[in-house]
Design a protein around this motif. Structure first.
Motif, PDB file in Angstrom:
ATOM      1  N   UNK A  66      37.019  -9.612   1.382  1.00 26.85           N
ATOM      2  CA  UNK A  66      37.512  -8.676   0.378  1.00 26.85           C
ATOM      3  C   UNK A  66      39.022  -8.799   0.203  1.00 26.85           C
ATOM      4  N   UNK A  67      39.459  -8.690  -1.064  1.00 24.05           N
ATOM      5  CA  UNK A  67      40.877  -8.738  -1.409  1.00 24.05           C
ATOM      6  C   UNK A  67      41.557  -7.479  -0.877  1.00 24.05           C
ATOM      7  N   UNK A  68      42.700  -7.646  -0.223  1.00 18.56           N
ATOM      8  CA  UNK A  68      43.424  -6.526   0.383  1.00 18.56           C
ATOM      9  C   UNK A  68      43.910  -5.540  -0.683  1.00 18.56           C
ATOM     10  N   UNK A 114      30.276  -8.737  -5.780  1.00 17.53           N
ATOM     11  CA  UNK A 114      31.635  -9.141  -6.143  1.00 17.53           C
ATOM     12  C   UNK A 114      32.271  -8.081  -7.040  1.00 17.53           C
ATOM     13  N   UNK A 115      33.498  -7.684  -6.709  1.00 19.44           N
ATOM     14  CA  UNK A 115      34.182  -6.648  -7.469  1.00 19.44           C
ATOM     15  C   UNK A 115      33.962  -5.244  -6.942  1.00 19.44           C
ATOM     16  N   UNK A 116      33.137  -5.103  -5.892  1.00 16.46           N
ATOM     17  CA  UNK A 116      32.846  -3.778  -5.339  1.00 16.46           C
ATOM     18  C   UNK A 116      34.059  -3.200  -4.609  1.00 16.46           C
ATOM     19  N   UNK A 173      35.663  -6.381  -2.915  1.00 16.55           N
ATOM     20  CA  UNK A 173      34.825  -7.492  -2.460  1.00 16.55           C
ATOM     21  C   UNK A 173      35.000  -8.713  -3.357  1.00 16.55           C
ATOM     22  N   UNK A 174      35.162  -9.883  -2.725  1.00 15.84           N
ATOM     23  CA  UNK A 174      35.357 -11.118  -3.491  1.00 15.84           C
ATOM     24  C   UNK A 174      34.174 -12.065  -3.350  1.00 15.84           C
TER      25      UNK A 174
END
Length: 244
Positions: free
Chosen positions: A233-235, A201-203, A223-224
């Motif tokens: 993953x967040x856009x 997460x956060x990658x 990545x979420x």
């Protein structure tokens, strides 16, 4: 990260990465790596993040860590998304007065695109949609610090006088682009990581491309969540809107 009154026993919580736009620097991670409480003061929690300027050597004082000016969270207006906030945290990095530290951060940072709209345009290209429909869209890459499958570990002092030692080992994984579960994200399928995705997460998520300068990588998002060989993953367009 550290907990209040337990500063001598830090812990690892997901992944984050440094990004830049010109000379401005940001630290980006998934909000849930710090908290799942949408009401809490996220700035206070961000103060417990200890991000060293250098991944090598010792950290003995506060000036050895990146300092943050303020925290940015995004509210959403979508009935399809859970909670009140997007699972994204952007921290403005205070530019260090030490020029060596400043240059080191700039060298570590990934460049942010102007708007991030390129990814949505790319996603809807016929050739990309054809691949997605065949369950094998374009290959994307994520780089993070998972809890399983690497030698990342914190070695706490067993005796007085011993130093705390933190060893981190990143992992690079791949997956194929697909439609995301929510409007703010896309999905990666067929992830090549054989272990639990906890810690990714956060990658940062990248897509590779080739131009006149050779092989390049573009930041596609963050990545979420993930599991069962898939990851959301967040856009990048959501990330750039937070910064703007």
């Amino acid at each position: 990260m550290t907990e209040a009154d337990l500063e001598e026993y830090p812990g690892m919580a997901g992944t984050g990465f440094i990004a830049r736009r010109g000379d401005k620097l940001f630290y980006i991670t998934a909000r849930h790596c710090l908290t799942k409480d949408h009401k809490i003061d996220i700035g206070a929690l961000a103060g417990r993040l200890h991000i060293p300027f250098s991944l090598q050597g010792e950290t003995v004082k506060s000036s050895d860590y990146v300092q943050f000016e303020h925290a940015i969270s995004l509210k959403h207006q979508s009935e399809d998304l859970p909670g009140e906030l997007i699972d994204l945290l952007v921290l403005n990095i205070a530019i260090p007065s030490n020029q060596k530290q400043r240059k080191h951060l700039l060298n570590r940072a990934v460049k942010l695109p102007p708007s991030g709209q390129w990814l949505d345009g790319f996603f809807h290209l016929p050739v990309v949609q054809n691949g997605i429909n065949e369950a094998k869209g374009p290959k994307f890459t994520a780089i993070g610090y998972p809890k399983e499958g690497t030698s990342s570990e914190i070695f706490y002092p067993e005796q007085e006088g011993e130093k705390l030692n933190i060893h981190t080992q990143p992992a690079k994984i791949h997956g194929y682009l697909a439609q995301g579960a929510y409007p703010d994200r896309y999905q990666l399928t067929g992830m090549t990581w054989q272990h639990d995705l906890n810690g990714f997460s956060g990658s940062p998520v990248f897509v590779a491309y080739k131009n006149e300068n050779g092989h390049q990588y573009g930041l596609a998002g963050m990545m979420a969540t993930g599991g069962n060989g898939m990851a959301q993953f967040i856009k990048i367009s959501v990330i750039t809107s937070a910064i703007q």
